[in-house]
Design a protein around this motif. Structure first.
Motif, short mmCIF file in Angstrom:
data_model
loop_
_atom_site.label_atom_id
_atom_site.label_comp_id
_atom_site.label_asym_id
_atom_site.label_seq_id
_atom_site.Cartn_x
_atom_site.Cartn_y
_atom_site.Cartn_z
N ALA A 29 7.93 75.95 28.76
CA ALA A 29 8.70 77.15 28.42
C ALA A 29 8.35 77.67 27.03
O ALA A 29 7.91 76.91 26.16
N ALA A 30 8.56 78.96 26.83
CA ALA A 30 8.39 79.56 25.51
C ALA A 30 9.74 79.52 24.80
O ALA A 30 10.75 79.91 25.37
N TRP A 31 9.76 79.07 23.55
CA TRP A 31 11.01 78.93 22.80
C TRP A 31 10.97 79.83 21.58
O TRP A 31 9.95 79.89 20.90
N PRO A 32 12.09 80.50 21.29
CA PRO A 32 12.13 81.38 20.12
C PRO A 32 12.07 80.62 18.80
O PRO A 32 11.70 81.18 17.78
N GLY A 33 12.39 79.34 18.82
CA GLY A 33 12.34 78.53 17.61
C GLY A 33 12.64 77.08 17.92
O GLY A 33 13.07 76.76 19.02
N ALA A 34 12.38 76.21 16.95
CA ALA A 34 12.57 74.77 17.16
C ALA A 34 14.02 74.45 17.51
O ALA A 34 14.29 73.58 18.32
N GLY A 35 14.96 75.14 16.91
CA GLY A 35 16.37 74.86 17.18
C GLY A 35 16.74 75.08 18.63
O GLY A 35 17.48 74.30 19.22
N ALA A 36 16.21 76.15 19.22
CA ALA A 36 16.50 76.44 20.63
C ALA A 36 15.91 75.36 21.54
O ALA A 36 16.55 74.94 22.50
N LYS A 37 14.72 74.93 21.22
CA LYS A 37 14.07 73.89 22.04
C LYS A 37 14.83 72.58 21.92
O LYS A 37 15.09 71.92 22.93
N GLU A 38 15.18 72.19 20.70
CA GLU A 38 15.92 70.94 20.51
C GLU A 38 17.27 70.98 21.21
O GLU A 38 17.70 70.00 21.80
N ARG A 39 17.94 72.12 21.16
CA ARG A 39 19.22 72.29 21.85
C ARG A 39 19.02 72.13 23.36
O ARG A 39 19.80 71.46 24.04
N ALA A 40 17.97 72.72 23.91
CA ALA A 40 17.68 72.61 25.33
C ALA A 40 17.36 71.17 25.72
O ALA A 40 17.77 70.71 26.79
N ILE A 41 16.65 70.46 24.86
CA ILE A 41 16.34 69.05 25.14
C ILE A 41 17.62 68.25 25.28
O ILE A 41 17.80 67.49 26.23
N ARG A 42 18.53 68.45 24.35
CA ARG A 42 19.81 67.72 24.40
C ARG A 42 20.66 68.13 25.60
O ARG A 42 21.23 67.29 26.28
N GLU A 43 20.73 69.44 25.87
CA GLU A 43 21.59 69.94 26.94
C GLU A 43 21.01 69.68 28.33
O GLU A 43 21.72 69.24 29.23
N ARG A 44 19.76 69.97 28.52
CA ARG A 44 19.14 69.83 29.85
C ARG A 44 18.80 68.40 30.20
O ARG A 44 18.92 67.99 31.35
N LEU A 45 18.31 67.65 29.22
CA LEU A 45 17.82 66.31 29.50
C LEU A 45 18.79 65.22 29.06
O LEU A 45 18.67 64.07 29.49
N GLY A 46 19.70 65.56 28.15
CA GLY A 46 20.67 64.56 27.68
C GLY A 46 20.05 63.46 26.84
O GLY A 46 20.54 62.34 26.82
N ILE A 47 18.96 63.79 26.15
CA ILE A 47 18.30 62.82 25.27
C ILE A 47 18.04 63.46 23.92
O ILE A 47 18.10 64.68 23.77
N SER A 48 17.72 62.63 22.93
CA SER A 48 17.42 63.15 21.60
C SER A 48 16.00 63.74 21.59
O SER A 48 15.15 63.35 22.39
N PRO A 49 15.76 64.66 20.68
CA PRO A 49 14.39 65.17 20.55
C PRO A 49 13.37 64.06 20.26
O PRO A 49 12.25 64.12 20.77
N THR A 50 13.76 63.06 19.50
CA THR A 50 12.83 61.94 19.23
C THR A 50 12.43 61.26 20.53
O THR A 50 11.24 61.01 20.77
N ARG A 51 13.42 60.97 21.37
CA ARG A 51 13.13 60.32 22.66
C ARG A 51 12.29 61.25 23.54
O ARG A 51 11.38 60.81 24.24
N TYR A 52 12.58 62.53 23.51
CA TYR A 52 11.82 63.52 24.28
C TYR A 52 10.34 63.46 23.92
O TYR A 52 9.47 63.40 24.79
N TYR A 53 10.06 63.45 22.61
CA TYR A 53 8.65 63.44 22.20
C TYR A 53 7.97 62.11 22.51
O TYR A 53 6.77 62.08 22.78
#
Length: 87
Positions: A29-53
């Motif tokens: 997906a295209a994200w308008p900024g890092a904050g939006a992507k990190e928020r989506a990671i937490r909301e959609r996947l239920g994991i931290s950005p660190t775990r995501y990466y």
């Protein structure tokens, strides 16, 4: 029940778990900024950005991920390689 191991649970014909496919979809997906992507990671996947990466980096070396989404995986592999070369 969710599991931390990406080889378990929710496998489809491509061998990837539902979460693995969701990680690749977030990255596609295209994200308008890092904050939006990190928020989506937490909301959609239920994991931290660190775990995501951590999961994403493992997926880049997984041939099943390459078969599932070659455009995204190859783009991310090129980015990872260019970062390594700059170090």
């Amino acid at each position: 029940m969710t599991t931390e191991h990406h080889d378990e649970g929710g496998d489809d014909a491509d061998g990837l778990s539902e979460r693995d496919r969701a990680v690749l979809a977030v990255e596609r997906a295209a994200w308008p900024g890092a904050g939006a992507k990190e928020r989506a990671i937490r909301e959609r996947l239920g994991i931290s950005p660190t775990r995501y990466y951590q999961l994403l980096n493992a997926l880049l070396d997984d041939p099943r991920a390459l078969a599932h989404d070659p455009v995204t995986v190859n783009r991310l592999r090129r980015l990872r390689e260019s970062r390594r070369e700059r170090r």
